[in-house]
Design a protein around this motif. Structure first.
Motif, mmCIF file in Angstrom:
data_model
loop_
_atom_site.group_PDB
_atom_site.id
_atom_site.type_symbol
_atom_site.label_atom_id
_atom_site.label_comp_id
_atom_site.label_asym_id
_atom_site.label_seq_id
_atom_site.Cartn_x
_atom_site.Cartn_y
_atom_site.Cartn_z
ATOM 1 N N UNK B 29 8.008 0.344 -5.929
ATOM 2 C CA UNK B 29 6.919 0.097 -6.855
ATOM 3 C C UNK B 29 5.576 0.243 -6.157
ATOM 4 N N UNK B 30 4.568 0.590 -6.947
ATOM 5 C CA UNK B 30 3.258 0.900 -6.369
ATOM 6 C C UNK B 30 2.153 -0.048 -6.829
ATOM 7 N N UNK B 31 2.381 -0.752 -7.935
ATOM 8 C CA UNK B 31 1.352 -1.622 -8.486
ATOM 9 C C UNK B 31 1.828 -3.058 -8.379
ATOM 10 N N UNK B 32 0.942 -3.950 -7.963
ATOM 11 C CA UNK B 32 1.323 -5.326 -7.710
ATOM 12 C C UNK B 32 0.330 -6.254 -8.385
ATOM 13 N N UNK B 49 -3.308 -4.866 -7.844
ATOM 14 C CA UNK B 49 -3.518 -4.274 -6.517
ATOM 15 C C UNK B 49 -2.791 -2.949 -6.477
ATOM 16 N N UNK B 50 -3.520 -1.915 -6.052
ATOM 17 C CA UNK B 50 -2.926 -0.582 -5.987
ATOM 18 C C UNK B 50 -3.577 0.183 -4.849
ATOM 19 N N UNK B 51 -2.780 0.904 -4.105
ATOM 20 C CA UNK B 51 -3.311 1.751 -3.034
ATOM 21 C C UNK B 51 -4.149 0.934 -2.058
ATOM 22 N N UNK B 52 -3.639 -0.247 -1.736
ATOM 23 C CA UNK B 52 -4.250 -1.135 -0.739
ATOM 24 C C UNK B 52 -5.616 -1.685 -1.108
ATOM 25 N N UNK B 53 -5.889 -1.744 -2.413
ATOM 26 C CA UNK B 53 -7.120 -2.387 -2.809
ATOM 27 C C UNK B 53 -6.971 -3.025 -4.180
ATOM 28 N N UNK B 54 -7.856 -3.979 -4.471
ATOM 29 C CA UNK B 54 -7.842 -4.624 -5.768
ATOM 30 C C UNK B 54 -8.249 -3.610 -6.826
ATOM 31 N N UNK B 68 -3.544 -9.611 -0.220
ATOM 32 C CA UNK B 68 -3.371 -8.730 0.931
ATOM 33 C C UNK B 68 -1.962 -8.156 0.895
ATOM 34 N N UNK B 69 -1.862 -6.914 1.385
ATOM 35 C CA UNK B 69 -0.537 -6.343 1.612
ATOM 36 C C UNK B 69 -0.465 -6.081 3.114
ATOM 37 N N UNK B 70 -0.027 -7.071 3.871
ATOM 38 C CA UNK B 70 -0.129 -7.003 5.335
ATOM 39 C C UNK B 70 0.810 -5.992 5.981
ATOM 40 N N UNK B 71 1.860 -5.613 5.242
ATOM 41 C CA UNK B 71 2.790 -4.619 5.781
ATOM 42 C C UNK B 71 3.375 -3.859 4.607
ATOM 43 N N UNK B 72 4.400 -3.093 4.834
ATOM 44 C CA UNK B 72 4.937 -2.240 3.772
ATOM 45 C C UNK B 72 5.760 -2.944 2.728
ATOM 46 N N UNK B 73 6.009 -4.259 2.932
ATOM 47 C CA UNK B 73 6.888 -4.921 1.974
ATOM 48 C C UNK B 73 6.280 -6.176 1.356
ATOM 49 N N UNK B 74 5.420 -6.890 2.050
ATOM 50 C CA UNK B 74 4.912 -8.158 1.526
ATOM 51 C C UNK B 74 3.602 -7.996 0.779
ATOM 52 N N UNK B 75 3.375 -8.899 -0.180
ATOM 53 C CA UNK B 75 2.135 -8.955 -0.948
ATOM 54 C C UNK B 75 1.797 -10.433 -1.058
ATOM 55 N N UNK B 76 0.608 -10.836 -0.601
ATOM 56 C CA UNK B 76 0.310 -12.262 -0.515
ATOM 57 C C UNK B 76 -0.907 -12.621 -1.362
ATOM 58 N N UNK B 77 -0.895 -13.873 -1.813
ATOM 59 C CA UNK B 77 -2.041 -14.476 -2.498
ATOM 60 C C UNK B 77 -2.467 -15.675 -1.659
#
Lengths: 113, 114
Positions: B29-32, B49-54, B68-77
């Motif tokens: 998936x690409x959108x978070x 969040x998409x393409x490493x930005x809000x 933040x998406x600190x790596x290729x798998x995690x997405x944090x708030x």
């Protein structure tokens, strides 16, 4: 202000009957429409999506969309006790990815055995 | 079937503390997204969040929040200085690039601020 309105219920339906859930939305530019089911304390679970006017059927579920009336509905045929949950209507305005869902407050459905 | 996962399932914190809620979206998936649901209220959109930005954020997503998406798998708030009114369920969702706008939700993190 984009609003999605649903009757909060509870809507009580006998087992085996058809449950009819309704939703209206305020923004005429809305493009995508969704029904989610949410059990108490759990996350929303996608049931149906609909994008164009008319009916869309998936198993016991039928979603109906009328963009002129800004109205979305969900019919559940042969209702089962396991269908008892809160049903959330959700709308996306522009579509194409990265757009937030606007949710209604949900309709609490009770299927009576 | 791939699922969105979230940790922790329940977080208790003191008012004024920082918390980080973690999500692992579905792998292709690409959108978070992050949403919150205060007890008894509707699900509310916070941020996408998409393409490493809000991509989009709501009025709720003020300066105390960050993603933040600190790596290729995690997405944090991250909530920098929690308030009592931040107590809620926080849901992460993800969407593929198929253009269907279909978002799949994780199980949620219940945040309790004391």
């Amino acid at each position: 202000q984009k609003e999605v309105e649903q009757n909060s219920g509870p809507l009580s339906v006998p087992e085996g009957a058809i449950a009819s859930l309704n939703c209206t939305y305020s923004d005429r530019g809305s493009q995508s429409f969704f029904w989610y089911r949410q059990y108490s304390g759990k996350s929303p679970e996608l049931i149906m999506s609909i994008y164009s006017n008319g009916d869309k059927e998936d198993g016991r579920f039928t979603a109906q969309l009328n963009k002129a009336s800004q109205y979305v509905s969900l019919l559940i045929r042969d209702s089962q006790p396991s269908d008892s949950a809160t049903y959330l209507c959700a709308v996306i305005y522009s579509g194409g990815g990265a757009d937030g869902l606007t949710f209604g407050k949900g309709t609490h459905l009770i299927i009576q055995p | 079937e791939p699922e969105v996962t979230q940790t922790p399932s329940h977080q208790v914190t003191q008012m004024g503390q920082e918390v980080i809620l973690r999500c692992v979206p579905i792998s292709n998936h690409l959108y978070f997204y992050w949403y919150r649901q205060i007890l008894g209220q509707k699900v509310e959109f916070l941020v996408s969040f998409y393409n490493n930005e809000i991509s989009e954020k709501s009025e709720i997503f003020d300066d105390q929040f960050s993603v933040e998406r600190p790596d290729g798998s995690n997405f944090t708030l991250k909530i920098r200085s929690t308030k009592l009114e931040d107590s809620a369920m926080y849901f992460c969702a993800s969407e593929d690039r198929g253009g269907t706008d279909t978002q799949y939700f994780g199980p949620g993190t219940r945040l309790t601020v004391l």
